[in-house]
Design an enzyme around this catalytic site. Structure first.
Site, short mmCIF file in Angstrom:
data_model
loop_
_atom_site.label_atom_id
_atom_site.label_comp_id
_atom_site.label_asym_id
_atom_site.label_seq_id
_atom_site.Cartn_x
_atom_site.Cartn_y
_atom_site.Cartn_z
N THR A 142 4.20 5.33 -2.46
CA THR A 142 5.23 6.33 -2.37
C THR A 142 6.45 6.00 -3.28
O THR A 142 6.71 7.09 -3.75
CB THR A 142 5.74 6.16 -0.97
OG1 THR A 142 4.74 6.72 0.06
CG2 THR A 142 6.72 7.38 -0.52
N TRP B 242 0.68 -1.11 -0.01
CA TRP B 242 -0.12 0.04 -0.01
C TRP B 242 0.77 1.21 0.09
O TRP B 242 1.31 1.87 -1.03
CB TRP B 242 -1.08 0.07 1.10
CG TRP B 242 -1.97 -1.46 1.16
CD1 TRP B 242 -1.81 -2.33 2.25
CD2 TRP B 242 -2.87 -1.77 0.30
NE1 TRP B 242 -2.64 -3.29 1.75
CE2 TRP B 242 -3.25 -3.03 0.72
CE3 TRP B 242 -3.23 -1.22 -1.04
CZ2 TRP B 242 -4.14 -3.81 0.00
CZ3 TRP B 242 -4.21 -1.85 -1.49
CH2 TRP B 242 -4.87 -3.17 -1.12
N CYS B 243 1.33 1.63 1.12
CA CYS B 243 2.03 3.08 1.46
C CYS B 243 3.51 3.15 0.67
O CYS B 243 4.04 4.01 0.14
CB CYS B 243 1.97 3.55 2.72
SG CYS B 243 0.26 3.64 3.06
N ILE B 244 3.95 1.92 0.76
CA ILE B 244 5.44 1.89 0.53
C ILE B 244 5.26 1.76 -1.20
O ILE B 244 6.06 2.58 -1.82
CB ILE B 244 6.30 0.67 0.82
CG1 ILE B 244 6.43 0.94 2.29
CG2 ILE B 244 7.68 0.44 -0.02
CD1 ILE B 244 7.24 1.89 2.86
#
Length: 186
Positions: free
Chosen positions: A119, A114-116
């Site tokens: 980003t 998700w966030c890795i």
């Protein structure tokens, strides 16, 4: 040559929060490797940027929202609060990195899928060179419904493989293990 102005590196530590990594795959080992990356960045004078998630399921100020005890920002280190998966969306991250002349990001944290991932792609799409700490990100198994689960290790392996093979014009992206991370040679 990077497509972003500047010639500095920064380490982004994303969402290594109590509630995010509580049941993450290889939690203790991954947090230890992220701590190694943080120590190496600080020793090299490389800015450490702490990106912290909050939303309805992870309210700011709650015990689950806090950084894990093994990783704590130092006084003066940049902190970015986000509400979306990418550290770049609806935050000041891009402007803060530009103000510091950063063109190369080293990325570690949670959650891989998700966030890795968001980003990492956000950084590449904005013209940054990117190094993912290959053994410095984690997630939980992804439940797709009855009898269908994607193991966390497979999600980590998938992103590591993708970032070794993706190509963006004018940008370098790669993975490196925390033990091999040398900020003087990035």
């Amino acid at each position: 040559m990077p497509t972003r102005p500047g010639a500095r590196s920064a380490l982004l530590v994303v969402d290594v929060q109590v509630g995010v990594v509580a049941s993450a795959w290889q939690r203790d080992a991954v947090v230890s490797r992220i701590a190694l990356a943080v120590d190496r960045a600080r020793a090299a004078g490389v800015p450490v940027v702490w990106v912290q998630h909050q939303d309805d399921d992870l309210p700011a100020g709650t015990p689950a929202w806090q950084w894990v005890s093994e990783l704590q920002p130092h006084e003066g280190e940049l902190r970015i609060h986000k509400r979306f998966n990418s550290g770049f969306e609806d935050t000041t991250l891009l402007a803060e990195l530009d103000d510091r002349g950063v063109s190369h990001l080293v990325l570690a944290g949670a959650s891989t899928n998700w966030c890795i991932r968001a980003t990492a792609f956000g950084a590449l799409e904005r013209g940054f060179d990117l190094t993912l700490v290959a053994d410095g990100h984690t997630t939980v198994d992804l439940d797709l419904g009855p009898g269908r689960t994607v193991p966390a290790q497979a999600l980590v392996d998938d992103l590591n493989t993708a970032l070794r093979w993706l190509a963006y014009p004018g940008r370098r992206n790669r993975t490196v293990d925390a033990a091999d991370l040398d900020f003087a040679r990035l």
